[in-house]
Scaffold this motif. Structure first.
Motif, short mmCIF file in Angstrom:
data_model
loop_
_atom_site.label_atom_id
_atom_site.label_comp_id
_atom_site.label_asym_id
_atom_site.label_seq_id
_atom_site.Cartn_x
_atom_site.Cartn_y
_atom_site.Cartn_z
N ASN A 13 0.85 -1.53 -0.02
CA ASN A 13 -0.32 -0.03 -0.64
C ASN A 13 1.20 1.40 0.11
OD1 ASN A 13 -2.87 -1.06 0.16
ND2 ASN A 13 -3.17 -1.92 2.15
N SER A 14 1.59 1.25 0.96
CA SER A 14 3.09 2.06 0.55
C SER A 14 3.24 2.67 -0.81
CB SER A 14 4.31 1.89 1.53
OG SER A 14 3.24 2.17 2.97
N ILE A 15 3.85 1.72 -1.65
CA ILE A 15 3.86 1.58 -2.91
C ILE A 15 3.00 2.88 -3.71
CG2 ILE A 15 4.89 0.61 -5.22
CD1 ILE A 15 6.80 -1.05 -2.89
N GLU A 16 2.25 1.99 -3.52
CA GLU A 16 0.65 2.65 -4.18
C GLU A 16 1.25 4.05 -4.66
OE1 GLU A 16 -2.21 1.74 -7.42
OE2 GLU A 16 -0.79 0.90 -6.82
N LEU A 17 0.78 3.75 -2.70
CA LEU A 17 0.38 5.69 -1.98
C LEU A 17 1.71 6.38 -2.68
CD1 LEU A 17 -0.86 7.50 -0.79
CD2 LEU A 17 0.18 7.23 1.61
N ILE A 18 2.44 5.98 -2.50
CA ILE A 18 4.56 6.80 -3.65
C ILE A 18 4.01 7.06 -4.45
CG2 ILE A 18 6.75 7.19 -3.61
CD1 ILE A 18 6.54 5.08 -1.34
N TYR A 19 3.11 6.19 -5.39
CA TYR A 19 2.86 5.94 -7.31
C TYR A 19 2.11 7.23 -7.26
CZ TYR A 19 0.62 4.94 -11.58
OH TYR A 19 0.96 5.75 -12.70
N ASN A 20 0.85 7.34 -6.37
CA ASN A 20 0.20 8.21 -6.81
C ASN A 20 0.16 9.57 -6.39
OD1 ASN A 20 -1.88 6.25 -8.20
ND2 ASN A 20 -2.55 5.72 -5.93
N LEU A 21 0.86 9.27 -5.23
CA LEU A 21 1.64 11.12 -4.44
C LEU A 21 3.00 11.50 -5.54
CD1 LEU A 21 2.33 10.65 -0.75
CD2 LEU A 21 0.10 11.53 -1.78
N GLY A 22 4.08 10.66 -6.26
CA GLY A 22 4.15 10.93 -7.26
C GLY A 22 3.61 11.75 -8.78
N ARG A 23 2.42 11.32 -8.76
CA ARG A 23 1.74 11.87 -9.45
C ARG A 23 1.04 13.11 -9.56
NH1 ARG A 23 3.34 9.62 -14.40
NH2 ARG A 23 2.99 7.18 -14.57
N ILE A 24 0.91 13.06 -8.25
CA ILE A 24 -0.38 14.03 -8.08
C ILE A 24 0.92 15.60 -7.96
CG2 ILE A 24 -0.56 16.30 -5.95
CD1 ILE A 24 -2.28 13.29 -5.05
N VAL A 25 2.37 14.90 -7.66
CA VAL A 25 3.40 16.41 -7.55
C VAL A 25 4.10 16.82 -8.95
CG1 VAL A 25 5.87 16.16 -7.46
CG2 VAL A 25 4.84 15.35 -5.82
N PRO A 54 13.24 1.69 -1.44
CA PRO A 54 12.58 0.41 -2.65
C PRO A 54 12.87 0.05 -4.08
CG PRO A 54 10.46 1.63 -1.77
CD PRO A 54 11.80 2.01 -0.97
N SER A 55 13.49 0.13 -4.67
CA SER A 55 13.34 -0.39 -5.89
C SER A 55 12.53 -1.67 -6.92
CB SER A 55 14.85 -1.19 -6.27
OG SER A 55 15.39 -1.68 -7.15
N ASN A 56 11.05 -0.38 -6.39
CA ASN A 56 10.32 -0.93 -7.41
C ASN A 56 10.12 -1.16 -8.69
OD1 ASN A 56 7.27 -1.37 -7.81
ND2 ASN A 56 7.20 -2.88 -5.96
N LYS A 57 10.26 -1.41 -9.52
CA LYS A 57 9.97 -1.07 -10.88
C LYS A 57 8.85 0.35 -11.22
CE LYS A 57 7.00 -4.43 -13.42
NZ LYS A 57 7.15 -5.36 -14.85
N LYS A 58 7.81 0.20 -10.27
CA LYS A 58 6.13 1.06 -10.26
C LYS A 58 6.72 2.29 -9.67
CE LYS A 58 1.91 1.48 -9.45
NZ LYS A 58 0.34 0.15 -9.17
N LEU A 59 7.99 2.03 -9.28
CA LEU A 59 8.09 3.76 -8.33
C LEU A 59 9.53 4.17 -9.82
CD1 LEU A 59 8.62 2.55 -4.49
CD2 LEU A 59 6.88 4.55 -5.65
#
Length: 198
Positions: A13-25, A54-59
């Motif tokens: 869930n943190s990775i998903e939230l980071i992804y979405n926050l990054g999009r907002i930024v 984290p090394s995650n391709k979604k990020l």
């Protein structure tokens, strides 16, 4: 409150939230709403730090946004830190995905530009441009690379090359979300410089 709210999230869930926050930024940065971007950036960065990068391709895009943000602030060391993480994700998670490598090279070029290493910046803008030309979805990167190359060649007093790239940027501006104002400015400057040389 924010720390307490984020502390109960699972890694997924943190990775998903980071992804979405990054999009907002990213959205706020492109709208020149830097104050709003900073608020969401701070939240995004808190989560990235709490997960120990984290090394995650979604990020990948979130790390690129961190790079963009720190480069805007001229905090080169921090910008490079996030760009290296993004690069390592590309090396381990992706085969040759043109738009990811296009983005990576573009942001390396922007950092080199901020450091005043214009000749090296040209090399990375050219690499990014080649990647953008291989895809039909990278119109923004086509425009941005053409525009930056036009400006850099103007700085190097290579006015004919600057005109060439600025004309290409002007053509691509119709397909991108960016204004061609600087493109017109540098076309005018090149024409003025060439007329003064004759």
């Amino acid at each position: 409150f924010v720390v307490r709210l984020f502390s109960n999230l699972s890694t997924e869930n943190s990775i998903e939230l980071i992804y979405n926050l990054g999009r907002i930024v990213q959205l706020y940065l492109f709208q020149d709403k830097n104050h709003d971007a900073k608020e969401y950036f701070d939240r995004c960065k808190y989560l990235i730090d709490s997960l120990n990068y984290p090394s995650n391709k979604k990020l990948f895009d979130s790390y690129i946004i961190c790079t963009l943000y720190y480069n805007m602030l001229s905090e080169t060391d921090k910008a490079l830190k996030y760009l290296y993480i993004a690069e390592n994700i590309l090396k381990s998670e992706y085969n040759l995905v043109h738009y990811k490598y296009c983005s990576l090279n573009y942001h390396y070029a922007r950092i080199l530009l901020n450091l005043g290493k214009l000749d090296k910046a040209i090399i990375f803008f050219e690499r990014s441009l080649r990647m953008a030309q291989m895809s039909d979805i990278l119109n923004d990167y086509l425009f941005l690379n053409y525009r930056h190359l036009g400006i850099l060649y103007y700085s190097n007093k290579n006015y004919s090359r600057s005109i060439e790239y600025n004309l290409k940027a002007l053509k691509e501006s119709k397909n991108s979300g960016f204004s061609p104002v600087y493109t017109y400015l540098y076309l005018g400057r090149c024409n003025y410089a060439l007329n003064n040389l004759l």
